[in-house]
Design an enzyme around this catalytic site. Sequence first.
Site, PDB file in Angstrom:
ATOM      1  N   TYR A 176      27.424 -32.867  97.805  1.00 13.48           N
ATOM      2  CA  TYR A 176      26.826 -32.264  99.007  1.00 13.48           C
ATOM      3  C   TYR A 176      26.000 -33.300  99.784  1.00 13.48           C
ATOM      4  O   TYR A 176      26.114 -33.426 101.004  1.00 13.48           O
ATOM      5  CB  TYR A 176      25.956 -31.086  98.572  1.00 13.48           C
ATOM      6  CG  TYR A 176      25.353 -30.276  99.693  1.00 13.48           C
ATOM      7  CD1 TYR A 176      26.118 -29.353 100.405  1.00 13.48           C
ATOM      8  CD2 TYR A 176      24.003 -30.417 100.032  1.00 13.48           C
ATOM      9  CE1 TYR A 176      25.558 -28.596 101.425  1.00 13.48           C
ATOM     10  CE2 TYR A 176      23.438 -29.668 101.045  1.00 13.48           C
ATOM     11  CZ  TYR A 176      24.216 -28.752 101.732  1.00 13.48           C
ATOM     12  OH  TYR A 176      23.648 -27.999 102.745  1.00 13.48           O
ATOM     13  N   LYS A 216      26.692 -34.677 103.557  1.00 12.67           N
ATOM     14  CA  LYS A 216      25.708 -34.485 104.629  1.00 12.67           C
ATOM     15  C   LYS A 216      25.197 -35.824 105.162  1.00 12.67           C
ATOM     16  O   LYS A 216      24.848 -35.931 106.341  1.00 12.67           O
ATOM     17  CB  LYS A 216      24.563 -33.600 104.137  1.00 12.67           C
ATOM     18  CG  LYS A 216      24.987 -32.159 103.823  1.00 12.67           C
ATOM     19  CD  LYS A 216      25.516 -31.453 105.060  1.00 12.67           C
ATOM     20  CE  LYS A 216      25.760 -29.974 104.822  1.00 12.67           C
ATOM     21  NZ  LYS A 216      26.226 -29.278 106.033  1.00 12.67           N
TER      22      LYS A 216
HETATM   23  P1  NAP Z   1      26.394 -19.521 103.927  1.00 20.21           P
HETATM   24  O1  NAP Z   1      25.425 -18.395 104.075  1.00 20.21           O
HETATM   25  O2  NAP Z   1      27.028 -19.769 102.608  1.00 20.21           O
HETATM   26  O3  NAP Z   1      27.543 -19.334 105.049  1.00 20.21           O
HETATM   27  C1  NAP Z   1      28.566 -20.280 105.121  1.00 20.21           C
HETATM   28  C2  NAP Z   1      29.406 -20.040 106.358  1.00 20.21           C
HETATM   29  O4  NAP Z   1      30.397 -21.086 106.425  1.00 20.21           O
HETATM   30  C3  NAP Z   1      30.157 -18.738 106.337  1.00 20.21           C
HETATM   31  O5  NAP Z   1      30.253 -18.260 107.673  1.00 20.21           O
HETATM   32  C4  NAP Z   1      31.544 -19.142 105.817  1.00 20.21           C
HETATM   33  O6  NAP Z   1      32.601 -18.265 106.254  1.00 20.21           O
HETATM   34  C5  NAP Z   1      31.691 -20.494 106.464  1.00 20.21           C
HETATM   35  N1  NAP Z   1      32.628 -21.383 105.794  1.00 20.21           N
HETATM   36  C6  NAP Z   1      32.599 -21.828 104.508  1.00 20.21           C
HETATM   37  N2  NAP Z   1      33.637 -22.658 104.247  1.00 20.21           N
HETATM   38  C7  NAP Z   1      34.347 -22.734 105.414  1.00 20.21           C
HETATM   39  C8  NAP Z   1      35.523 -23.407 105.800  1.00 20.21           C
HETATM   40  N3  NAP Z   1      36.199 -24.180 104.936  1.00 20.21           N
HETATM   41  N4  NAP Z   1      35.971 -23.243 107.068  1.00 20.21           N
HETATM   42  C9  NAP Z   1      35.315 -22.471 107.949  1.00 20.21           C
HETATM   43  N5  NAP Z   1      34.185 -21.798 107.643  1.00 20.21           N
HETATM   44  C10 NAP Z   1      33.717 -21.926 106.392  1.00 20.21           C
HETATM   45  O7  NAP Z   1      25.720 -20.909 104.347  1.00 20.21           O
HETATM   46  P2  NAP Z   1      24.341 -21.219 105.117  1.00 20.21           P
HETATM   47  O8  NAP Z   1      23.255 -21.290 104.119  1.00 20.21           O
HETATM   48  O9  NAP Z   1      24.224 -20.338 106.303  1.00 20.21           O
HETATM   49  O10 NAP Z   1      24.624 -22.742 105.553  1.00 20.21           O
HETATM   50  C11 NAP Z   1      25.150 -23.065 106.829  1.00 20.21           C
HETATM   51  C12 NAP Z   1      25.085 -24.567 107.003  1.00 20.21           C
HETATM   52  O11 NAP Z   1      23.749 -25.031 106.849  1.00 20.21           O
HETATM   53  C13 NAP Z   1      25.925 -25.351 105.967  1.00 20.21           C
HETATM   54  O12 NAP Z   1      26.499 -26.480 106.573  1.00 20.21           O
HETATM   55  C14 NAP Z   1      24.882 -25.781 104.955  1.00 20.21           C
HETATM   56  O13 NAP Z   1      25.277 -26.922 104.247  1.00 20.21           O
HETATM   57  C15 NAP Z   1      23.701 -26.049 105.858  1.00 20.21           C
HETATM   58  N6  NAP Z   1      22.405 -26.019 105.186  1.00 20.21           N
HETATM   59  C16 NAP Z   1      21.970 -24.881 104.593  1.00 20.21           C
HETATM   60  C17 NAP Z   1      20.731 -24.873 103.966  1.00 20.21           C
HETATM   61  C18 NAP Z   1      20.165 -23.662 103.289  1.00 20.21           C
HETATM   62  O14 NAP Z   1      19.092 -23.780 102.676  1.00 20.21           O
HETATM   63  N7  NAP Z   1      20.798 -22.505 103.367  1.00 20.21           N
HETATM   64  C19 NAP Z   1      19.966 -26.053 103.948  1.00 20.21           C
HETATM   65  C20 NAP Z   1      20.447 -27.185 104.563  1.00 20.21           C
HETATM   66  C21 NAP Z   1      21.672 -27.152 105.194  1.00 20.21           C
HETATM   67  P3  NAP Z   1      32.969 -16.921 105.427  1.00 20.21           P
HETATM   68  O15 NAP Z   1      31.892 -15.902 105.767  1.00 20.21           O
HETATM   69  O16 NAP Z   1      34.308 -16.523 105.950  1.00 20.21           O
HETATM   70  O17 NAP Z   1      32.962 -17.278 103.984  1.00 20.21           O
END
Ligand code: NAP
Length: 244
Positions: A152, A156
């Site tokens: 990851y 990133k």
């Molecule tokens: P999440 O709740 O797990 O949601 C992930 C989203 O990405 C969902 O809409 C999912 O679609 C979609 N997705 C996953 N794999 C995909 C693919 N191969 N093609 C197209 N869509 C895909 O994640 P989140 O926490 O909101 O994170 C969103 C972003 O922020 C990510 O890039 C993550 O790395 C980053 N981030 C998150 C955090 C955190 O603390 N949460 C911190 C730093 C960075 P489905 O609904 O269809 O599965």
Amino acid sequence: MGKTALVTGGSRGIGRAIALKFAQMGYNIMINYAGNQEAALKVKAECEALGVKAEIFAANVKNSDEAQAMVKETNSIFGSVDVLVNNAGITRDGLMLRMTDEDFEDVIDVNLTGTFNCLRAASKVMFKQRSGKVINITSVSGVGGNVGQANYAASKAGVIGLTKTAARELAARGINVNAVAPGYIETDMTDVLSDEVKGKILESVPLKRLGKAEDVANLVGFLASESADYITGQVLHVDGGMII
Ligand code: NAP
């Protein structure tokens, strides 16, 4: 016809909050998702309730053809692609010594190659428009590394290099490319962590609270706005001070 924002991974968590933010700002929205159509349709209805047009598009961002088809469809439905938010992302956490090839490759494929696929496809449209804003979602893990996240963090960190290069290549055409690095944000992705891990993360947050998806969406909305026209190639943190 109005401006259009394409949000990858817009069906849940941070992506959903970003889609709603752009709907509040008056943008038409293309909501990308991987498989969760029900969640995507819910976000579409929530955007429409805010008075804008919204569509959903199932595409696995790691697949170049699907990413290109998604951008093409967005442009043909709404007439432009003014904002691309590369938000789709996954985790497959585990200590590096035990990490499988598959877990490493899956995360790189979706988080880094997926971002590249969508960025390349959208920048062709933005090039012709001579305008556009791209916001790539990276992570504090990509900046500082994180135990259990070799895949990851590498993906990133790659997104940061990609952002800086794209910013340089596209600036002359009026296209801004920036990255947003969230800290710990409460979504499905982080819900799987144990209370012990969550407690440790909280100790490392100077502002002493976990982040909300809206905290990230507010910064993304700002970066897409005219107020950020002179900002490009930057990595902005929204992490409660985790990395200072
Ligand atoms: P999440 O709740 O797990 O949601 C992930 C989203 O990405 C969902 O809409 C999912 O679609 C979609 N997705 C996953 N794999 C995909 C693919 N191969 N093609 C197209 N869509 C895909 O994640 P989140 O926490 O909101 O994170 C969103 C972003 O922020 C990510 O890039 C993550 O790395 C980053 N981030 C998150 C955090 C955190 O603390 N949460 C911190 C730093 C960075 P489905 O609904 O269809 O599965």
